[in-house]
Design a protein around this motif. Structure first.
Motif, PDB file in Angstrom:
ATOM      1  N   LYS A  55       6.861  17.497   6.433  1.00  0.00           N
ATOM      2  CA  LYS A  55       5.887  18.247   6.284  1.00  0.00           C
ATOM      3  C   LYS A  55       4.886  18.151   5.139  1.00  0.00           C
ATOM      4  CE  LYS A  55       8.160  21.885   8.733  1.00  0.00           C
ATOM      5  NZ  LYS A  55       8.780  23.288   8.741  1.00  0.00           N
ATOM      6  N   SER A  56       5.352  17.923   4.159  1.00  0.00           N
ATOM      7  CA  SER A  56       4.526  17.719   3.171  1.00  0.00           C
ATOM      8  C   SER A  56       5.038  16.509   2.203  1.00  0.00           C
ATOM      9  CB  SER A  56       4.371  18.830   2.032  1.00  0.00           C
ATOM     10  OG  SER A  56       5.620  18.984   1.276  1.00  0.00           O
ATOM     11  N   CYS A  57       5.858  15.953   2.569  1.00  0.00           N
ATOM     12  CA  CYS A  57       6.471  14.575   1.780  1.00  0.00           C
ATOM     13  C   CYS A  57       6.192  13.402   2.395  1.00  0.00           C
ATOM     14  CB  CYS A  57       8.084  14.764   1.968  1.00  0.00           C
ATOM     15  SG  CYS A  57       8.882  13.534   0.933  1.00  0.00           S
ATOM     16  N   ILE A  58       5.650  12.522   1.670  1.00  0.00           N
ATOM     17  CA  ILE A  58       5.428  10.981   2.097  1.00  0.00           C
ATOM     18  C   ILE A  58       6.467  10.241   1.351  1.00  0.00           C
ATOM     19  CG2 ILE A  58       3.783   9.082   2.427  1.00  0.00           C
ATOM     20  CD1 ILE A  58       2.142  12.209   1.442  1.00  0.00           C
ATOM     21  N   ARG A  59       7.125   9.425   1.963  1.00  0.00           N
ATOM     22  CA  ARG A  59       8.347   8.440   1.539  1.00  0.00           C
ATOM     23  C   ARG A  59       8.175   7.190   1.539  1.00  0.00           C
ATOM     24  NH1 ARG A  59      10.641  13.327   4.220  1.00  0.00           N
ATOM     25  NH2 ARG A  59      10.328  11.987   6.146  1.00  0.00           N
ATOM     26  N   PHE A  60       8.275   6.490   0.532  1.00  0.00           N
ATOM     27  CA  PHE A  60       8.181   4.924   0.324  1.00  0.00           C
ATOM     28  C   PHE A  60       9.391   4.236   0.057  1.00  0.00           C
ATOM     29  CE2 PHE A  60       4.042   6.747   0.073  1.00  0.00           C
ATOM     30  CZ  PHE A  60       3.265   5.819   0.824  1.00  0.00           C
ATOM     31  N   LYS A  61      10.249   3.616   0.858  1.00  0.00           N
ATOM     32  CA  LYS A  61      11.432   3.000   0.428  1.00  0.00           C
ATOM     33  C   LYS A  61      11.218   1.813  -0.326  1.00  0.00           C
ATOM     34  CE  LYS A  61      14.217   4.828   4.264  1.00  0.00           C
ATOM     35  NZ  LYS A  61      14.477   4.771   5.752  1.00  0.00           N
ATOM     36  N   ASN A  62      10.168   1.150  -0.137  1.00  0.00           N
ATOM     37  CA  ASN A  62       9.697  -0.091  -0.891  1.00  0.00           C
ATOM     38  C   ASN A  62       8.366   0.298  -1.795  1.00  0.00           C
ATOM     39  OD1 ASN A  62       8.695  -2.367  -1.757  1.00  0.00           O
ATOM     40  ND2 ASN A  62       8.867  -3.549  -0.011  1.00  0.00           N
ATOM     41  N   PRO A  63       8.753   0.399  -2.985  1.00  0.00           N
ATOM     42  CA  PRO A  63       7.412   0.775  -3.829  1.00  0.00           C
ATOM     43  C   PRO A  63       6.087  -0.075  -3.846  1.00  0.00           C
ATOM     44  CG  PRO A  63       9.445   0.732  -5.222  1.00  0.00           C
ATOM     45  CD  PRO A  63      10.041   0.329  -3.824  1.00  0.00           C
ATOM     46  N   LYS A  64       6.520  -1.285  -3.265  1.00  0.00           N
ATOM     47  CA  LYS A  64       5.241  -2.160  -3.245  1.00  0.00           C
ATOM     48  C   LYS A  64       4.389  -1.825  -1.937  1.00  0.00           C
ATOM     49  CE  LYS A  64       7.672  -5.908  -5.103  1.00  0.00           C
ATOM     50  NZ  LYS A  64       8.342  -7.289  -4.931  1.00  0.00           N
ATOM     51  N   ASN A  65       4.784  -0.779  -1.115  1.00  0.00           N
ATOM     52  CA  ASN A  65       4.056  -0.378  -0.017  1.00  0.00           C
ATOM     53  C   ASN A  65       3.257   0.966  -0.064  1.00  0.00           C
ATOM     54  OD1 ASN A  65       5.260  -2.341   1.602  1.00  0.00           O
ATOM     55  ND2 ASN A  65       6.714  -1.310   2.415  1.00  0.00           N
ATOM     56  N   ILE A  66       3.297   1.346  -1.455  1.00  0.00           N
ATOM     57  CA  ILE A  66       2.307   2.621  -1.776  1.00  0.00           C
ATOM     58  C   ILE A  66       1.095   2.055  -1.664  1.00  0.00           C
ATOM     59  CG2 ILE A  66       2.090   4.374  -3.542  1.00  0.00           C
ATOM     60  CD1 ILE A  66       4.836   4.068  -4.434  1.00  0.00           C
ATOM     61  N   PRO A  67       0.156   2.860  -0.945  1.00  0.00           N
ATOM     62  CA  PRO A  67      -1.324   2.593  -0.850  1.00  0.00           C
ATOM     63  C   PRO A  67      -2.040   3.593  -1.857  1.00  0.00           C
ATOM     64  CG  PRO A  67      -0.587   4.262   0.838  1.00  0.00           C
ATOM     65  CD  PRO A  67       0.663   3.742   0.205  1.00  0.00           C
ATOM     66  N   PHE A  68      -2.202   3.205  -3.269  1.00  0.00           N
ATOM     67  CA  PHE A  68      -2.286   3.640  -4.485  1.00  0.00           C
ATOM     68  C   PHE A  68      -3.982   4.320  -3.914  1.00  0.00           C
ATOM     69  CE2 PHE A  68       0.990   1.016  -5.960  1.00  0.00           C
ATOM     70  CZ  PHE A  68       1.814   2.167  -6.554  1.00  0.00           C
ATOM     71  N   GLU A  69      -4.692   3.342  -3.480  1.00  0.00           N
ATOM     72  CA  GLU A  69      -6.331   3.990  -3.330  1.00  0.00           C
ATOM     73  C   GLU A  69      -6.432   5.154  -2.496  1.00  0.00           C
ATOM     74  OE1 GLU A  69      -4.589   0.887  -0.897  1.00  0.00           O
ATOM     75  OE2 GLU A  69      -5.126   0.775  -2.824  1.00  0.00           O
ATOM     76  N   LEU A  70      -5.330   5.208  -1.310  1.00  0.00           N
ATOM     77  CA  LEU A  70      -5.228   6.208  -0.375  1.00  0.00           C
ATOM     78  C   LEU A  70      -4.945   7.591  -1.126  1.00  0.00           C
ATOM     79  CD1 LEU A  70      -5.577   7.364   2.382  1.00  0.00           C
ATOM     80  CD2 LEU A  70      -3.352   6.639   2.757  1.00  0.00           C
ATOM     81  N   PHE A  71      -3.902   7.483  -1.984  1.00  0.00           N
ATOM     82  CA  PHE A  71      -3.466   8.744  -2.886  1.00  0.00           C
ATOM     83  C   PHE A  71      -4.525   8.939  -3.718  1.00  0.00           C
ATOM     84  CE2 PHE A  71       0.636   7.465  -1.005  1.00  0.00           C
ATOM     85  CZ  PHE A  71       0.996   8.549  -0.457  1.00  0.00           C
ATOM     86  N   ALA A  72      -5.270   8.216  -4.342  1.00  0.00           N
ATOM     87  CA  ALA A  72      -6.254   8.486  -5.051  1.00  0.00           C
ATOM     88  C   ALA A  72      -7.323   9.321  -4.334  1.00  0.00           C
ATOM     89  CB  ALA A  72      -7.058   7.282  -5.669  1.00  0.00           C
ATOM     90  N   GLU A  73      -7.757   9.135  -3.340  1.00  0.00           N
ATOM     91  CA  GLU A  73      -8.693   9.880  -2.558  1.00  0.00           C
ATOM     92  C   GLU A  73      -8.141  11.325  -1.953  1.00  0.00           C
ATOM     93  OE1 GLU A  73     -11.750   9.238   1.426  1.00  0.00           O
ATOM     94  OE2 GLU A  73     -10.599   7.688   0.681  1.00  0.00           O
TER      95      GLU A  73
END
Length: 151
Positions: free
Chosen positions: A113-131
């Motif tokens: 519902k409000s949680c986005i999960r990443f099993k592999n830290p290399k897959n985190i889209p940092f620029e998307l989270f910035a926005e």
């Protein structure tokens, strides 16, 4: 597993080596992009960004002693999580995020519902989270929170 850390630096220092870099970068992205008024703290064993009591004295309805939560980042047992209350409360932000995610990541979106999960830290889209982090001001979050709460 909740951390007993009392601040974000301590939280990150206690992480396993394979999580420290990603969590530190995620924290930096949030701190750089979160609108003015939100405050970094530890809440529920996670690094959290809240509306402080100085702005919203009523606090969180579930426990008014807690500041109003907005966003948290955490290193869980099997993944890194980003919790964003705006995604949960605002269908437009949810639709935007779901549509944008494939443009920034090659892996499938793993989301509750409000949680986005990443099993592999290399897959985190940092620029998307910035926005995403910049999409809702304190005033907008309080208004949305109160409108949902009153239903």
């Amino acid at each position: 597993m909740q951390s007993k850390a009392t601040n974000a630096d301590q939280y990150i220092a206690e992480l396993p080596e394979d999580r420290k870099e990603a969590m530190q970068k995620l924290r930096e992205v949030v701190k750089k992009n979160i609108p003015k008024g939100f405050e970094e703290t530890m809440q529920y064993g996670m690094i959290s960004y809240v509306v402080p009591h100085s702005i919203y004295p009523g606090g969180y309805h579930c426990n008014p002693e807690d500041a109003l939560p907005f966003m948290s980042i955490a290193s869980q047992k099997n993944h890194i999580s980003v919790y964003h209350s705006g995604i949960y409360a605002d269908p437009e932000i949810m639709a935007w995020f779901v549509a944008e995610y494939p443009k920034h990541a090659s892996n499938k979106l793993d989301m509750g519902k409000s949680c986005i999960r990443f099993k592999n830290p290399k897959n985190i889209p940092f620029e998307l989270f910035a926005e995403l982090t910049s999409k809702m001001s304190v005033a907008q979050w309080i208004a949305k929170y109160e409108s949902v709460l009153k239903r």
